[in-house]
Scaffold this active site. Sequence first.
Site, PDB file in Angstrom:
ATOM      1  N   ASP A  16      17.847 -35.214 -24.602  1.00  0.00           N
ATOM      2  CA  ASP A  16      17.232 -33.950 -24.191  1.00  0.00           C
ATOM      3  C   ASP A  16      17.897 -32.820 -24.966  1.00  0.00           C
ATOM      4  O   ASP A  16      19.134 -32.747 -25.022  1.00  0.00           O
ATOM      5  CB  ASP A  16      17.414 -33.713 -22.692  1.00  0.00           C
ATOM      6  CG  ASP A  16      16.565 -34.650 -21.844  1.00  0.00           C
ATOM      7  OD1 ASP A  16      15.823 -35.467 -22.430  1.00  0.00           O
ATOM      8  OD2 ASP A  16      16.660 -34.573 -20.607  1.00  0.00           O
ATOM      9  N   ASP A  38       5.425 -37.515 -14.098  1.00  0.00           N
ATOM     10  CA  ASP A  38       6.654 -37.320 -13.330  1.00  0.00           C
ATOM     11  C   ASP A  38       6.241 -37.016 -11.899  1.00  0.00           C
ATOM     12  O   ASP A  38       5.516 -36.039 -11.661  1.00  0.00           O
ATOM     13  CB  ASP A  38       7.473 -36.162 -13.898  1.00  0.00           C
ATOM     14  CG  ASP A  38       7.737 -36.315 -15.396  1.00  0.00           C
ATOM     15  OD1 ASP A  38       7.706 -37.458 -15.879  1.00  0.00           O
ATOM     16  OD2 ASP A  38       7.970 -35.291 -16.062  1.00  0.00           O
TER      17      ASP A  38
END
Length: 256
Positions: free
Chosen positions: A8, A130
């Site tokens: 990330d 998600d």
Amino acid sequence: MLIIPAIDIKDGKCVRLTRGDFSQQKIYLDNPLDMAIIWRKQNAKMLHIVDLDAALTGEMVNFERIRQIVEELDIPVQVGGGIRSADDVKRYLDMGVGRVVIGSAAVTNPELVRELMKTWRASKIVVGIDAVNGVPKIKGWTESANLKDFELAQRMKDMGIERIIYTDITRDGMLQGVGYETTRRFAELAGMKVTASGGVTNSEDLRRLAGLQYCGVDSVIIGKAFYECNFPCQELWYNFEEGICLDHNFSTARKR
């Protein structure tokens, strides 16, 4: 089962969040390329990169950093975070990204997915879902969609999408074990190829997920557990090798 390390990127650095909370951000390395090389040296066959800045702003501010990683490594890289237009997708795929992950746009702009599937092979476009308690979260996990996770997957399947990256948000970054039952339920209802994500903590989690191959779960993305060295083989590399050389010309890298 394919194991995919995650990177990330926030403010140009390699970070990890806890349940997507930007106030709970930990920086692991200043240079994401160095992190990519470490994972490749530890035998990664693919990398999963998320541009957190783009997810927040829609601006691909880490594009050049991601380009460096793609050009340096000899393995496929999949990229997500803030990809909201066909032009964004084209820029990444033209640059050499292996596949692009469409997140919130699958809910807010499904016609984008339909358009992409007319242009690119299904292997190039995947959708990330998600979810919390079976409900997809969008826009940086700040809003809920008005449908169930498996319903969104089925809509994407009807458009030609073949793979879903499924994240159980309640487990993400917590190091408290994978959301096995939620992943199993989703995969059985979706009837698609599934990459599991969120909460993998140890080898037992991987063994459990491997038991879901019957319903399409064939790969897993691992983040914080790798960064916190939760797997014994990592201790061997870090403690007994004479340092991990970050020479960008290491043997598996492409020659410039």
